[in-house]
Scaffold this active site. Structure first.
Site, mmCIF file in Angstrom:
data_model
loop_
_atom_site.group_PDB
_atom_site.id
_atom_site.type_symbol
_atom_site.label_atom_id
_atom_site.label_comp_id
_atom_site.label_asym_id
_atom_site.label_seq_id
_atom_site.Cartn_x
_atom_site.Cartn_y
_atom_site.Cartn_z
ATOM 1 N N GLY A 161 9.745 1.010 3.162
ATOM 2 C CA GLY A 161 8.996 0.935 4.761
ATOM 3 C C GLY A 161 7.471 1.803 4.426
ATOM 4 O O GLY A 161 7.103 1.815 3.181
ATOM 5 N N PHE B 97 -4.188 5.391 -5.206
ATOM 6 C CA PHE B 97 -2.603 4.913 -5.642
ATOM 7 C C PHE B 97 -1.760 6.349 -5.425
ATOM 8 O O PHE B 97 -0.858 6.618 -6.273
ATOM 9 C CB PHE B 97 -2.486 4.656 -7.107
ATOM 10 C CG PHE B 97 -3.484 3.519 -7.436
ATOM 11 C CD1 PHE B 97 -2.987 2.425 -6.917
ATOM 12 C CD2 PHE B 97 -4.643 3.684 -7.932
ATOM 13 C CE1 PHE B 97 -4.016 1.316 -7.355
ATOM 14 C CE2 PHE B 97 -5.482 2.435 -8.205
ATOM 15 C CZ PHE B 97 -5.350 1.413 -7.730
ATOM 16 N N ASP C 178 -14.493 14.056 10.347
ATOM 17 C CA ASP C 178 -13.694 13.072 11.079
ATOM 18 C C ASP C 178 -14.143 13.235 12.497
ATOM 19 O O ASP C 178 -14.756 14.403 13.018
ATOM 20 C CB ASP C 178 -12.039 13.947 11.002
ATOM 21 C CG ASP C 178 -11.274 12.669 11.413
ATOM 22 O OD1 ASP C 178 -10.382 12.119 10.654
ATOM 23 O OD2 ASP C 178 -11.157 12.356 12.622
ATOM 24 N N CYS D 106 1.908 1.708 3.957
ATOM 25 C CA CYS D 106 1.442 1.142 2.908
ATOM 26 C C CYS D 106 2.283 -0.463 2.521
ATOM 27 O O CYS D 106 1.283 -1.468 2.872
ATOM 28 C CB CYS D 106 1.325 1.711 1.570
ATOM 29 S SG CYS D 106 0.476 3.380 1.889
ATOM 30 N N ARG E 215 1.113 8.451 -3.848
ATOM 31 C CA ARG E 215 2.332 8.400 -2.809
ATOM 32 C C ARG E 215 2.740 9.558 -2.017
ATOM 33 O O ARG E 215 2.372 10.967 -2.397
ATOM 34 C CB ARG E 215 3.665 8.600 -3.960
ATOM 35 C CG ARG E 215 4.029 6.950 -4.725
ATOM 36 C CD ARG E 215 4.864 7.420 -5.846
ATOM 37 N NE ARG E 215 4.525 8.586 -6.539
ATOM 38 C CZ ARG E 215 5.172 9.380 -7.386
ATOM 39 N NH1 ARG E 215 6.465 8.996 -7.631
ATOM 40 N NH2 ARG E 215 4.491 10.449 -8.052
ATOM 41 N N LEU F 177 13.060 0.616 -9.294
ATOM 42 C CA LEU F 177 14.317 -0.065 -9.304
ATOM 43 C C LEU F 177 15.391 0.548 -8.636
ATOM 44 O O LEU F 177 16.785 0.352 -9.058
ATOM 45 C CB LEU F 177 14.555 -0.413 -10.656
ATOM 46 C CG LEU F 177 13.572 -1.392 -11.319
ATOM 47 C CD1 LEU F 177 14.216 -1.747 -13.076
ATOM 48 C CD2 LEU F 177 13.323 -2.742 -10.743
ATOM 49 N N HIS F 178 15.256 1.299 -7.501
ATOM 50 C CA HIS F 178 16.401 1.993 -6.980
ATOM 51 C C HIS F 178 16.697 1.072 -5.547
ATOM 52 O O HIS F 178 15.670 0.997 -4.654
ATOM 53 C CB HIS F 178 15.838 3.275 -6.508
ATOM 54 C CG HIS F 178 15.322 4.323 -7.460
ATOM 55 N ND1 HIS F 178 16.390 4.825 -8.423
ATOM 56 C CD2 HIS F 178 14.321 4.865 -8.002
ATOM 57 C CE1 HIS F 178 16.097 5.384 -9.322
ATOM 58 N NE2 HIS F 178 14.481 5.808 -9.055
ATOM 59 N N LYS G 68 -5.689 -3.070 -5.714
ATOM 60 C CA LYS G 68 -5.018 -2.063 -4.997
ATOM 61 C C LYS G 68 -3.743 -2.914 -4.237
ATOM 62 O O LYS G 68 -2.731 -2.611 -4.232
ATOM 63 C CB LYS G 68 -6.047 -1.546 -3.910
ATOM 64 C CG LYS G 68 -5.296 -1.020 -2.621
ATOM 65 C CD LYS G 68 -4.659 0.465 -3.184
ATOM 66 C CE LYS G 68 -3.516 0.747 -1.952
ATOM 67 N NZ LYS G 68 -2.988 2.063 -2.219
HETATM 68 C C1 UGA Z 1 2.852 3.419 -1.993
HETATM 69 C C2 UGA Z 1 2.516 3.503 -3.584
HETATM 70 O O1 UGA Z 1 3.631 3.946 -4.254
HETATM 71 C C3 UGA Z 1 1.252 4.185 -3.637
HETATM 72 O O2 UGA Z 1 0.899 3.951 -5.164
HETATM 73 C C4 UGA Z 1 0.324 3.679 -2.995
HETATM 74 O O3 UGA Z 1 -0.917 4.662 -3.188
HETATM 75 C C5 UGA Z 1 0.551 3.921 -1.575
HETATM 76 O O4 UGA Z 1 1.830 3.166 -1.332
HETATM 77 C C6 UGA Z 1 -0.612 3.316 -0.621
HETATM 78 O O5 UGA Z 1 -1.106 2.229 -0.750
HETATM 79 O O6 UGA Z 1 -1.206 4.154 0.084
HETATM 80 P P1 UGA Z 1 4.114 5.380 -0.726
HETATM 81 O O7 UGA Z 1 4.082 4.360 0.777
HETATM 82 O O8 UGA Z 1 3.788 6.820 -0.071
HETATM 83 O O9 UGA Z 1 3.372 4.811 -1.991
HETATM 84 O O10 UGA Z 1 5.658 5.326 -0.891
HETATM 85 P P2 UGA Z 1 6.691 5.102 -2.002
HETATM 86 O O11 UGA Z 1 7.158 6.007 -2.888
HETATM 87 O O12 UGA Z 1 5.806 3.763 -2.866
HETATM 88 O O13 UGA Z 1 7.832 4.234 -1.266
HETATM 89 C C7 UGA Z 1 7.525 3.259 -0.489
HETATM 90 C C8 UGA Z 1 8.957 2.640 0.031
HETATM 91 O O14 UGA Z 1 9.670 2.097 -0.941
HETATM 92 C C9 UGA Z 1 10.110 3.816 0.655
HETATM 93 O O15 UGA Z 1 10.395 3.323 1.900
HETATM 94 C C10 UGA Z 1 10.834 3.926 -0.407
HETATM 95 O O16 UGA Z 1 12.182 4.369 0.030
HETATM 96 C C11 UGA Z 1 11.107 2.640 -1.050
HETATM 97 N N1 UGA Z 1 11.456 2.310 -2.457
HETATM 98 C C12 UGA Z 1 10.603 3.009 -3.481
HETATM 99 C C13 UGA Z 1 12.806 1.916 -2.825
HETATM 100 O O17 UGA Z 1 13.523 1.503 -1.889
HETATM 101 N N2 UGA Z 1 13.009 1.888 -4.047
HETATM 102 C C14 UGA Z 1 12.102 2.345 -5.130
HETATM 103 O O18 UGA Z 1 12.792 2.202 -6.252
HETATM 104 C C15 UGA Z 1 10.918 2.788 -4.635
#
Ligand code: UGA
Length: 436
Positions: free
Chosen positions: A260, A152, A30, A263, A154, A253-254, A207
């Site tokens: 936010g 991928f 880095d 990503c 989270r 599906l929540h 992606k």
């Molecule tokens: C997301 C993807 O899930 C990962 O697979 C991917 O690698 C990552 O982006 C990336 O591109 O680096 P992340 O942003 O960490 O991961 O978080 P998520 O768990 O996907 O949640 C994203 C947003 O969606 C959150 O604000 C969460 O609260 C919301 N969400 C998620 C919902 O409102 N309902 C759901 O059912 C799921």
């Protein structure tokens, strides 16, 4: 195998530490000397469950090291990963690829052994071609290939996602690069994690398509939730009812306050830009971006409604529980909490907030919001309490205590973590998302 990971941010650090844990010899590189110094001291630049332990144990065993010196870091590495940021470019929303290309230039100046250069950063279709062009023009005398290998992960579950992936996608048509990447992921390959080999451009698009599809799924259920509220249906049962169909799937599906994070907002926007450039508009994703943006502020209005409308809300106080875009992270990027706090401030509502990890990063984004030491301190004297992020700490609130502390027992649960009947039975005016 020696692996170099250029960029020790979220993706680089998690991937580097996991590769080291697989038994590879990994150097994380880095430009930021302060970051490298703290990593050497075992201090993580981000909050991610399990990461500190993984980094320190692999560093101690000598398989994971850190440096600011790219030339030294990539020397002898058979695989060089590029895992630097690709933020939205100011002004036009395209992914800013300047960091990726700067790293490619630097690799081109210093590469002295055969290596596969792998893009892990989320990059638009065609970026690998440009990285290849940069390396070709560097006059290298060694053999190289450029592959795409999107992540991928989270946030909050990144290590588990890395070690138990649904799939690994590798984009390259070069046979040598393919077999080297098979070696890199050998432990997962042995674990029967599916590996999908595609062309480089296809892998880059996978992606974006994955993140856009997940954003569509969330936004779809959010709109169903709004409809549920109007027609007197229950969105959680709708999710179950459709999710049991294997073609739809139960995950993501929540219903909630809108997606936010670092990503989905950035990647959906970048996909729209690519689609525009290639004159193949993705109208569904366009709609999703708009609907999700509007939803965050609409959640502020939902809280104002719970206070009895705009006139009644002025001068009142709201407790916000949870600020980060999701639990188990300190990440505030594009968190719905920001739009909600601003909407409340615009309506003359005072806000006190608590988040287990996010308050430091949240404070500058929501001036005027009072940050408190715990949930009960935020709730003290509030006229309404809104749950914005579903941290475990908020799943078992002591409602008798909450009621005693509040000015009025009004709870807005934007993550549907409570049972409406139970909360109402304790004397609360309770509203949630897509349930009546
Ligand atoms: C997301 C993807 O899930 C990962 O697979 C991917 O690698 C990552 O982006 C990336 O591109 O680096 P992340 O942003 O960490 O991961 O978080 P998520 O768990 O996907 O949640 C994203 C947003 O969606 C959150 O604000 C969460 O609260 C919301 N969400 C998620 C919902 O409102 N309902 C759901 O059912 C799921």
């Amino acid at each position: 195998m020696k692996i170099a990971m250029v960029g020790s941010g979220y993706v680089g650090l998690v991937s580097g530490a996991c590769f080291a844990d697989f038994g590879h010899d990994v150097v994380c590189i880095d430009k930021d000397p302060a970051k490298i110094d703290s990593l050497r001291a075992g201090i993580m630049p981000i909050f991610e469950p399990g990461l500190a332990e993984l980094v320190t144990s692999n560093a101690r065993s000598g398989r994971l090291s850190f440096t600011t010196d790219l030339a030294a870091g990539i020397a002898g590495a058979a695989a060089i990963f590029i895992a630097v940021g690709t933020p939205s470019r100011r002004g036009d929303g395209h992914a800013d690829l300047s960091f990726v290309y700067a790293v490619a230039e630097e690799i081109g100046q210093h590469l002295t052994n055969d290596a596969v250069v792998v893009t892990k950063s989320t990059v638009p279709v065609g970026t690998g071609d440009e990285v290849e062009r940069i390396l070709s023009e560097a006059g290298l005398t060694v053999k190289f290939a450029v592959a795409s290998n999107p992540e991928f992960l989270r946030e909050g579950a990144a290590i588990d996602d890395f070690k138990h992936p649904d799939r690994i996608v590798i984009g390259t048509e070069d046979e040598w690069a393919r077999s080297l990447m098979r070696e890199v992921y050998r432990p997962l390959f042995l674990n029967k994690s599916p590996i999908l080999f595609t062309s480089r451009r296809t892998s880059e698009l996978i992606k974006y398509a994955a993140n856009a599809f997940l954003a569509v799924k969330i936004t779809f259920i959010n709109e169903m939730a709004d409809l549920c509220e109007k027609v007197g249906a229950d969105v959680q049962d709708v999710s179950r009812g459709i999710g049991m169909d294997g073609r739809i799937g139960a995950k993501f599906l929540h219903a909630g306050p809108g997606y936010g994070g670092s990503c989905f907002p950035k990647d959906t926007l970048a996909l729209l830009k690519t689609a525009e450039d290639y004159e193949a508009p993705t109208r569904i994703v366009e709609a999703v971006v708009k609907v999700n943006d509007a939803r965050k502020r609409a959640m502020g209005r939902k809280v104002i409604d719970a206070l009895g409308g705009a006139d009644a809300a002025r001068g009142k106080k709201v407790a916000m529980l949870g600020l980060t875009f999701k639990p188990n992270t300190d990440d505030m990027r594009d968190s719905p909490a920001i739009a909600i706090a601003l909407a409340l401030a615009d309506a003359g509502v005072a806000v006190a907030a608590y988040d287990p990890e996010g308050m430091e990063l949240a404070a500058p984004l929501m001036p005027g919001v009072e940050m408190k030491a715990n949930a009960y301190a935020a709730i003290d004297g509030a006229d309404a309490c809104v749950i914005v992020t579903e941290w475990d700490a908020f799943r078992a609130l002591d409602f008798a205590r909450v009621k005693g502390l509040m000015n009025a027992p009004v709870l807005v649960d934007l993550r549907n973590i409570y049972d409406p009947a139970e909360v109402r039975a304790m004397g609360f005016a309770y509203s949630s998302v897509g349930r009546v």
